[in-house]
Design an enzyme around this catalytic site. Structure first.
Site, PDB file in Angstrom:
ATOM      1  CE  LYS A   1       2.973   0.139   4.884  1.00 29.83           C
ATOM      2  NZ  LYS A   1       2.441  -0.062   3.542  1.00 29.83           N
TER       3      LYS A   1
ATOM      4  NE  ARG B   1       3.804  -8.021  10.695  1.00 30.86           N
ATOM      5  CZ  ARG B   1       3.096  -7.429   9.717  1.00 30.86           C
ATOM      6  NH1 ARG B   1       2.056  -8.013   9.211  1.00 30.86           N
ATOM      7  NH2 ARG B   1       3.429  -6.236   9.292  1.00 30.86           N
TER       8      ARG B   1
ATOM      9  CD  GLU C   1      -2.836   1.040   2.452  1.00 32.81           C
ATOM     10  OE1 GLU C   1      -2.710   0.141   3.312  1.00 32.81           O
ATOM     11  OE2 GLU C   1      -3.627   1.972   2.554  1.00 32.81           O
TER      12      GLU C   1
HETATM   13  P1  ATP Z   1       2.571  -2.207   7.899  1.00 34.72           P
HETATM   14  O1  ATP Z   1       1.805  -2.892   8.979  1.00 34.72           O
HETATM   15  O2  ATP Z   1       3.986  -1.960   8.207  1.00 34.72           O
HETATM   16  O3  ATP Z   1       1.879  -0.980   7.360  1.00 34.72           O
HETATM   17  P2  ATP Z   1       1.452  -3.694   5.834  1.00 34.72           P
HETATM   18  O4  ATP Z   1       1.350  -5.151   5.880  1.00 34.72           O
HETATM   19  O5  ATP Z   1       0.208  -2.952   6.085  1.00 34.72           O
HETATM   20  O6  ATP Z   1       2.629  -3.245   6.740  1.00 34.72           O
HETATM   21  P3  ATP Z   1       1.578  -3.439   3.024  1.00 34.72           P
HETATM   22  O7  ATP Z   1       2.054  -2.308   2.211  1.00 34.72           O
HETATM   23  O8  ATP Z   1       0.155  -3.789   2.991  1.00 34.72           O
HETATM   24  O9  ATP Z   1       2.047  -3.150   4.492  1.00 34.72           O
HETATM   25  O10 ATP Z   1       2.483  -4.720   2.747  1.00 34.72           O
HETATM   26  C1  ATP Z   1       2.898  -5.173   1.489  1.00 34.72           C
HETATM   27  C2  ATP Z   1       3.295  -6.608   1.636  1.00 34.72           C
HETATM   28  O11 ATP Z   1       4.379  -6.739   2.549  1.00 34.72           O
HETATM   29  C3  ATP Z   1       2.149  -7.436   2.175  1.00 34.72           C
HETATM   30  O12 ATP Z   1       2.044  -8.598   1.403  1.00 34.72           O
HETATM   31  C4  ATP Z   1       2.570  -7.729   3.584  1.00 34.72           C
HETATM   32  O13 ATP Z   1       2.087  -8.966   4.014  1.00 34.72           O
HETATM   33  C5  ATP Z   1       4.082  -7.720   3.504  1.00 34.72           C
HETATM   34  N1  ATP Z   1       4.685  -7.387   4.794  1.00 34.72           N
HETATM   35  C6  ATP Z   1       4.508  -6.262   5.508  1.00 34.72           C
HETATM   36  N2  ATP Z   1       5.176  -6.318   6.679  1.00 34.72           N
HETATM   37  C7  ATP Z   1       5.797  -7.514   6.707  1.00 34.72           C
HETATM   38  C8  ATP Z   1       6.647  -8.182   7.654  1.00 34.72           C
HETATM   39  N3  ATP Z   1       6.995  -7.606   8.804  1.00 34.72           N
HETATM   40  N4  ATP Z   1       7.105  -9.414   7.341  1.00 34.72           N
HETATM   41  C9  ATP Z   1       6.767  -9.981   6.180  1.00 34.72           C
HETATM   42  N5  ATP Z   1       5.980  -9.429   5.250  1.00 34.72           N
HETATM   43  C10 ATP Z   1       5.493  -8.199   5.503  1.00 34.72           C
HETATM   44 MG    MG Z   2      -1.480  -3.105   4.790  1.00 32.97          MG
END
Ligand code: ATP
Ligand code: MG
Length: 551
Positions: free
Chosen positions: A270, A260, A35
């Site tokens: 984020k 994760r 995102e």
């Molecule tokens: P955040 O909680 O930091 O905002 P998010 O999962 O909302 O992270 P996205 O931009 O939706 O962020 O994530 C893009 C991809 O990265 C998704 O497929 C998500 O599962 C993966 N991802 C995000 N954080 C991790 C992590 N700590 N370990 C593994 N994969 C991750």
């Molecule tokens: Mg997300």
């Protein structure tokens, strides 16, 4: 270091191997779907390495898709940074997509659901919806809106789209099962009203699809075969499959969850990282203390070290926290053979070698990297005046202090033995200069064996030394448990950055931003791209030399 491009066997690979063998898929397609509401962090790197790595290994493809279904938080700045970071990590996407390009199709599929009696427009407020939803122990209650006719739903949904209602006045819900033991299936909201300008679609839409509805459609539209996500989405898998099926998508992507990545002393959300930036705890998303890809890059991490770290942490089905020292291990391993060696002095102390001829400068030979003789040698000047470090001298040393003190002799790396003869102080009693003598017999490389000394110090010749600033880092978050929880700001380390002035060898004059060096005794440093100027080199400490970490 040797890069092992394949991850060790894991459950995702087993699924893919099986699907290719059975002919379920001829080719796999994965995706990385960030995102664009922030910069990528090391957790995203893990997802990138898994998704692109699997495609590489099985001769498949990976798409980069911006999951931009929330107009309020997203920004073009983030889109650009994400593209840059993925490329820098060493990956090439097959296709680049924006989820927002599918808004028309998503709308049409929602209309299809309504026509099939599988979606309805809801009048209840967000709070009421929550109340009606029930709990893990109690089934939910059906909303009065649930029994609206298809015609009425079609009309209301169109009017939602046309902007006739305010934010929050109505939502569209999937009609699934209000008493399902899986709360995600109790008529989840799939569209909401948001009168907001979208970075890609502008003001075309005022209704936006919810993630749980949009994501499976995005995957299916692109023909993604294996949709890899983190464990929090496990309970949403039945909804994912429901959407793909009832929206009559041709492709049937399989959602697979893994744990994760969590790292000690590291915040990895984020939202929290944004807070650190917005509230100026750090100097931007690419501050070297940030666990963002851009921060790690600026600190001096290499793509290879990050890829190796991500692979080595493996793909697991259960929650775990990785020690931040493991990341440090991989950058040390990578730079050990790549980084030229050099000497840099932090907090300098002038030393005058009284028996060395005035106006003489001699050039000494030093290996660029003793572990890689092919890298050749460099020339270091030596003269009557040099700098050592204030921390390498003590007037009244404790026992077993082997560095410089009055009457003691030490070795200068690549040069001679010197002996401290006199200590010069200012009016306040601070040591400002040392007078030493040297022994010409002890020149490095001549095989001198006459006597031994216990301490070896680094130094820089004073007249040609180049001014340098050193930025030394400590963890940004003090708490090992990654600063989770709302009070993470209480755990921000007030001493996470120390700025020290000093000098480097004159042959560093050609050093460019992002060049990496191993400084004798101080570890690995990167030339900072933001603060380095024509006048001054600024070095970020990447990692010290020593670690107790064992893989
Ligand atoms: P955040 O909680 O930091 O905002 P998010 O999962 O909302 O992270 P996205 O931009 O939706 O962020 O994530 C893009 C991809 O990265 C998704 O497929 C998500 O599962 C993966 N991802 C995000 N954080 C991790 C992590 N700590 N370990 C593994 N994969 C991750
Ligand atoms: Mg997300």
């Amino acid at each position: 270091m040797e890069e092992n491009n394949t991850t060790s066997s894991n459950f995702i690979k087993n699924i893919i191997t099986e699907d290719l063998k059975s002919g379920k898929h001829k080719e796999i397609i994965t995706r990385f779907p960030p995102e664009p509401n922030g910069y990528l962090h090391i957790g995203h790197a893990k997802s990138i390495v898994i998704n692109f790595g699997l495609a590489d290994e099985f001769n498949g493809k990976t798409n980069l898709r911006f999951d931009d279904t929330n107009p309020l938080k997203e920004d073009v700045e983030f889109v650009e940074s994400i593209k840059e970071d993925v490329k820098w990590l060493g990956y090439e996407w097959e296709e680049l997509h924006y989820a927002s390009n599918y808004f028309d199709e998503m709308y049409d599929r929602a209309v299809l659901l309504i026509n099939k009696g599988l979606a309805y427009v809801e009048d209840l407020s967000v709070d009421e919806i929550r109340e009606y939803r029930g709990t893990l122990k109690e089934p939910g209650k059906e909303s009065p809106s649930r029994s609206r006719s298809i015609e009425e739903n079609l009309d209301l949904f169109e009017r939602m789209k046309n902007g006739e209602f305010q934010n929050g006045e109505k939502v569209l819900r999937a009609k699934i099962d209000m008493s399902s033991p899986n709360i995600n299936l109790r008529d989840p909201v799939i569209y909401r009203i948001s009168h907001a300008t979208h970075h890609n679609t502008g003001d075309k839409w005022c209704i936006y699809p919810m993630y749980a509805y949009a994501h499976p459609l995005e995957d299916a539209i692109e023909g993604i075969t294996h949709s890899i996500c983190t464990l929090e989405f496990e309970d949403q898998r039945p909804l994912y499959n429901w959407v793909v099926e009832h929206c009559e998508m041709d492709a049937k992507p399989q959602q697979i969850e893994f744990a994760r990545l969590n790292v000690t002393n590291t915040v990895m959300s984020k939202r929290k990282l944004k807070q650190l930036v917005d509230e100026k705890y750090v100097d931007g998303w690419d501050d070297p203390r940030m666990p963002t890809i851009s921060g790690l890059r600026r600190k001096g991490y290499t793509p290879e070290s990050i890829r190796n770290f991500c692979r080595e942490t493996g793909v697991a089905k259960n929650y775990g926290v990785v020690d931040v020292q493991m990341m440090e291990h991989f950058i040390r391993e990578d730079l050990k053979l790549k980084a030229p060696r050099t000497m840099g002095v932090l907090k300098p102390l002038k030393v005058v070698i009284t028996n060395y001829p005035e106006n003489q400068v001699e050039m000494l030979d030093a290996e660029i990297n003793p572990e890689v003789p092919e890298m050749g040698t460099r020339q270091i000047p030596f003269s009557r005046e040099i700098y050592i470090e204030q921390d390498d001298f003590m007037e009244d040393p404790p026992k077993k202090y082997f560095r410089l003190f009055p009457g003691n002799e030490v070795r200068l790396k690549h040069a001679y033995f010197i002996k401290c003869e006199e200590v010069i102080k200012d009016d306040e009693g601070n040591v400002v200069e040392l007078r030493c003598t040297y022994d010409p017999e002890t020149k490095s490389g001549t095989g001198f064996t006459g006597r031994k000394v216990k301490g070896t110090l680094h130094w820089v010749e004073a007249t040609q030394a180049i001014a340098a600033e050193y930025r030394i880092y400590e963890p940004l978050i003090l708490d090992e448990e990654q600063g989770e929880g709302e009070s993470f700001l209480d755990n921000v380390n007030p001493n996470s950055l120390e700025i020290v002035q000093g000098f480097v060898e004159p042959n560093m004059k050609d050093a460019k931003p992002q060049d990496k060096f191993q400084f004798f005794r101080h570890g690995y440093f990167n030339v900072d791209p933001k603060h380095t100027t024509e006048e001054k080199l600024v070095f970020n400490q990447i990692v010290s030399l020593k670690s107790s970490f064992k893989l």
